[in-house]
Design an enzyme around this catalytic site. Structure first.
Site, PDB file in Angstrom:
ATOM      1  N   LYS A 184       0.831  -1.215   0.000  1.00 47.70           N
ATOM      2  CA  LYS A 184       0.000   0.000   0.000  1.00 47.70           C
ATOM      3  C   LYS A 184       0.855   1.251   0.000  1.00 47.70           C
ATOM      4  O   LYS A 184       0.473   2.264  -0.568  1.00 47.70           O
ATOM      5  CB  LYS A 184      -0.969  -0.003   1.182  1.00 47.70           C
ATOM      6  CG  LYS A 184      -2.085  -1.013   0.985  1.00 47.70           C
ATOM      7  CD  LYS A 184      -3.313  -0.667   1.764  1.00 47.70           C
ATOM      8  CE  LYS A 184      -4.442  -1.602   1.376  1.00 47.70           C
ATOM      9  NZ  LYS A 184      -5.589  -1.517   2.247  1.00 47.70           N
TER      10      LYS A 184
ATOM     11  N   LYS B  29      -3.499 -10.027  -7.182  1.00 45.59           N
ATOM     12  CA  LYS B  29      -4.718 -10.397  -6.455  1.00 45.59           C
ATOM     13  C   LYS B  29      -5.928  -9.587  -6.939  1.00 45.59           C
ATOM     14  O   LYS B  29      -5.786  -8.403  -7.227  1.00 45.59           O
ATOM     15  CB  LYS B  29      -4.450 -10.094  -4.971  1.00 45.59           C
ATOM     16  CG  LYS B  29      -5.389 -10.703  -3.996  1.00 45.59           C
ATOM     17  CD  LYS B  29      -5.161 -10.142  -2.601  1.00 45.59           C
ATOM     18  CE  LYS B  29      -5.635  -8.714  -2.473  1.00 45.59           C
ATOM     19  NZ  LYS B  29      -5.798  -8.201  -1.137  1.00 45.59           N
TER      20      LYS B  29
ATOM     21  N   LYS C  25     -10.577  -4.915  -4.378  1.00 44.74           N
ATOM     22  CA  LYS C  25     -11.652  -3.940  -4.528  1.00 44.74           C
ATOM     23  C   LYS C  25     -11.121  -2.548  -4.850  1.00 44.74           C
ATOM     24  O   LYS C  25     -11.869  -1.689  -5.279  1.00 44.74           O
ATOM     25  CB  LYS C  25     -12.602  -3.915  -3.328  1.00 44.74           C
ATOM     26  CG  LYS C  25     -11.962  -3.871  -1.958  1.00 44.74           C
ATOM     27  CD  LYS C  25     -13.042  -3.889  -0.879  1.00 44.74           C
ATOM     28  CE  LYS C  25     -12.690  -4.711   0.330  1.00 44.74           C
ATOM     29  NZ  LYS C  25     -11.442  -4.383   0.996  1.00 44.74           N
TER      30      LYS C  25
HETATM   31  P1  TYM Z   1      -9.799  -6.717   3.082  1.00 46.04           P
HETATM   32  O1  TYM Z   1     -10.854  -5.702   3.265  1.00 46.04           O
HETATM   33  O2  TYM Z   1      -8.672  -6.393   2.153  1.00 46.04           O
HETATM   34  O3  TYM Z   1     -10.400  -8.086   2.582  1.00 46.04           O
HETATM   35  C1  TYM Z   1     -11.498  -8.676   3.249  1.00 46.04           C
HETATM   36  C2  TYM Z   1     -11.410 -10.184   3.271  1.00 46.04           C
HETATM   37  O4  TYM Z   1     -11.450 -10.726   1.958  1.00 46.04           O
HETATM   38  C3  TYM Z   1     -10.305 -11.500   1.698  1.00 46.04           C
HETATM   39  N1  TYM Z   1      -9.907 -11.256   0.304  1.00 46.04           N
HETATM   40  C4  TYM Z   1      -9.644 -12.214  -0.582  1.00 46.04           C
HETATM   41  N2  TYM Z   1      -9.663 -13.548  -0.490  1.00 46.04           N
HETATM   42  C5  TYM Z   1      -9.353 -14.252  -1.607  1.00 46.04           C
HETATM   43  N3  TYM Z   1      -8.993 -13.677  -2.780  1.00 46.04           N
HETATM   44  C6  TYM Z   1      -8.962 -12.341  -2.919  1.00 46.04           C
HETATM   45  N4  TYM Z   1      -8.626 -11.793  -4.074  1.00 46.04           N
HETATM   46  C7  TYM Z   1      -9.303 -11.544  -1.786  1.00 46.04           C
HETATM   47  N5  TYM Z   1      -9.382 -10.197  -1.574  1.00 46.04           N
HETATM   48  C8  TYM Z   1      -9.764 -10.049  -0.290  1.00 46.04           C
HETATM   49  C9  TYM Z   1      -9.248 -10.985   2.667  1.00 46.04           C
HETATM   50  O5  TYM Z   1      -8.249 -11.939   2.924  1.00 46.04           O
HETATM   51  C10 TYM Z   1     -10.086 -10.680   3.874  1.00 46.04           C
HETATM   52  O6  TYM Z   1     -10.346 -11.838   4.634  1.00 46.04           O
HETATM   53  N6  TYM Z   1      -7.191  -6.082   7.269  1.00 46.04           N
HETATM   54  C11 TYM Z   1      -8.385  -6.663   6.702  1.00 46.04           C
HETATM   55  C12 TYM Z   1      -9.671  -6.184   7.339  1.00 46.04           C
HETATM   56  C13 TYM Z   1      -9.686  -6.358   8.825  1.00 46.04           C
HETATM   57  C14 TYM Z   1      -9.828  -7.588   9.535  1.00 46.04           C
HETATM   58  C15 TYM Z   1      -9.786  -7.227  10.912  1.00 46.04           C
HETATM   59  C16 TYM Z   1      -9.977  -8.920   9.134  1.00 46.04           C
HETATM   60  C17 TYM Z   1      -9.575  -5.363   9.728  1.00 46.04           C
HETATM   61  N7  TYM Z   1      -9.637  -5.880  10.999  1.00 46.04           N
HETATM   62  C18 TYM Z   1      -9.907  -8.210  11.892  1.00 46.04           C
HETATM   63  C19 TYM Z   1     -10.083  -9.890  10.127  1.00 46.04           C
HETATM   64  C20 TYM Z   1     -10.042  -9.530  11.485  1.00 46.04           C
HETATM   65  C21 TYM Z   1      -8.424  -6.326   5.233  1.00 46.04           C
HETATM   66  O7  TYM Z   1      -7.841  -5.360   4.782  1.00 46.04           O
HETATM   67  O8  TYM Z   1      -9.216  -7.141   4.495  1.00 46.04           O
END
Ligand code: TYM
Length: 335
Positions: free
Chosen positions: A115, A197, A200
């Site tokens: 990032k 990957k 979003k």
């Molecule tokens: P984030 O918002 O980037 O993604 C949310 C969830 O979706 C999964 N994910 C994917 N899995 C498979 N293939 C992909 N292309 C893909 N893109 C996203 C991510 O692995 C995630 O599970 N830091 C976290 C948000 C967060 C969080 C937490 C998660 C904040 N606090 C506490 C768990 C527990 C994040 O940026 O996810």
């Protein structure tokens, strides 16, 4: 007496429209065990502002995400659904845990490196200390499992290290959570570049499939999906040599439940021309009810409000129990 049910918790940043990656890697696995677990799922709006957001869009996406959680099968009666900024205990715990998270640990985080490379003009402190707040999001609820995609494993591992460090100084305080990563669907790649990957926040909309996308757009994107420049053009599981086909096979398998060998057999002799539209159809079929139900829910703002209010109340109650314990251990005077 502490809660006897096992606890599950996860969150997603409303920093962009939810993609097929977020669904197959995370949300799809959240609802299945609601009877057995005490489940907490939230919209990580506080994390989203580590990258500059348009305020109106962030507000809209937070509510859309809540509607999508419910449409994906998370019954608000059985799952605690809430907005991260509604539970200030998480941010307070985040501050404490910042003081038990090392500079070196934070410097090694892949998400920070990615990032900060993409947002050179805004490498802020929040982006760097993000994992300490994520550790607090998790540890506040003392979960057993954190269901996430592959890319979040490193953050959950850091959370475990921080929890262990705190416990070793102050005695048993936090339960050590396990990441729960699905066998198929943990890392869905972009349709236009199978080496990166699906995300979003990707600037290229053709690389991602969004949960709210119309059927015809989904089919078009899959027809155009990048496959590999090999001469055999057959559907065969070989992620190293054929990353584009492997990504489509992973998506098809996650949507239909078919193992890779069955997919190879199904498309034996048919080539990519038949395979790509079939994957598109499977995805469109899977997402259609989610899109329709989300649309219905979004029209009922009062209902969504009642869900996130009740969720915040329950989440706050649980998080405060942990925070109170932590404050006492580190030596803060009780109010
Ligand atoms: P984030 O918002 O980037 O993604 C949310 C969830 O979706 C999964 N994910 C994917 N899995 C498979 N293939 C992909 N292309 C893909 N893109 C996203 C991510 O692995 C995630 O599970 N830091 C976290 C948000 C967060 C969080 C937490 C998660 C904040 N606090 C506490 C768990 C527990 C994040 O940026 O996810």
């Amino acid at each position: 007496m502490e809660n006897e049910k096992k606890v599950m918790l996860s969150g997603i940043q409303p920093s962009g429209d939810l993609t097929l990656g977020s669904y197959l890697g995370a949300i799809k696995h959240w609802g299945a065990r609601a009877e057995e677990f005490d489940c907490y799922y939230f919209m990580a709006d506080m994390h989203s502002i580590t990258v500059r957001q348009d305020p109106a869009a962030l507000r809209r996406r937070t509510l859309e995400q809540l509607a999508q959680y419910i449409a994906c099968g998370l019954d608000p009666e059985k799952n605690t659904l809430f907005i991260q900024s509604h539970v200030p205990e998480q941010a307070c715990l985040g501050w404490v845990l910042n003081c038990y998270t090392m500079f070196g640990e934070l410097s090694r985080m892949t998400q920070f490196k990615d990032k900060s490379a993409k947002n050179k003009e805004n490498i802020n402190g929040g982006l760097f200390t993000y994992p300490a707040l994520m550790a607090a999001d998790i540890l506040a609820y003392q979960p057993d499992f954190v269901p996430v995609g592959e890319d979040q494993k490193q953050h959950v591992e850091l959370t475990r290290n921080v929890a262990q460090r705190f416990n070793s100084i102050y005695g048993e305080t936090f339960k050590i959570p396990e990441p729960y990563i699905p066998k198929v669907g943990a890392r869905i790649m972009s349709l236009s570049d199978p080496t990166s990957k699906m995300s979003k926040s990707d600037k290229d909309p053709n690389g991602s499939i969004y949960l709210m996308e119309r059927r015809e757009d989904i089919l078009r994107k899959f027809k155009r999906a990048v496959t590999d420049c090999d001469t055999e053009r057959c559907v065969r599981w070989d992620p190293a040599a054929k990353p584009g086909v492997a990504n489509l096979m992973q998506i098809y398998s996650a949507c239909t439940g078919k193992p890779y060998e069955d997919i190879e057999r199904e498309f034996d002799g048919l080539g990519y021309g038949a395979f790509k539209p079939a994957v598109g159809e499977a995805v469109a079929d899977l997402l259609q009810p989610i899109r329709e139900e989300s649309g219905r829910l979004l029209a009922d703002k009062a209902y969504l409000e009642s869900v996130y209010r009740a969720g915040a109340e329950k989440a706050s109650h649980t998080a405060w129990k942990t925070l109170r314990k932590v404050y006492k251990k580190v030596g803060f005077v009780a109010r």
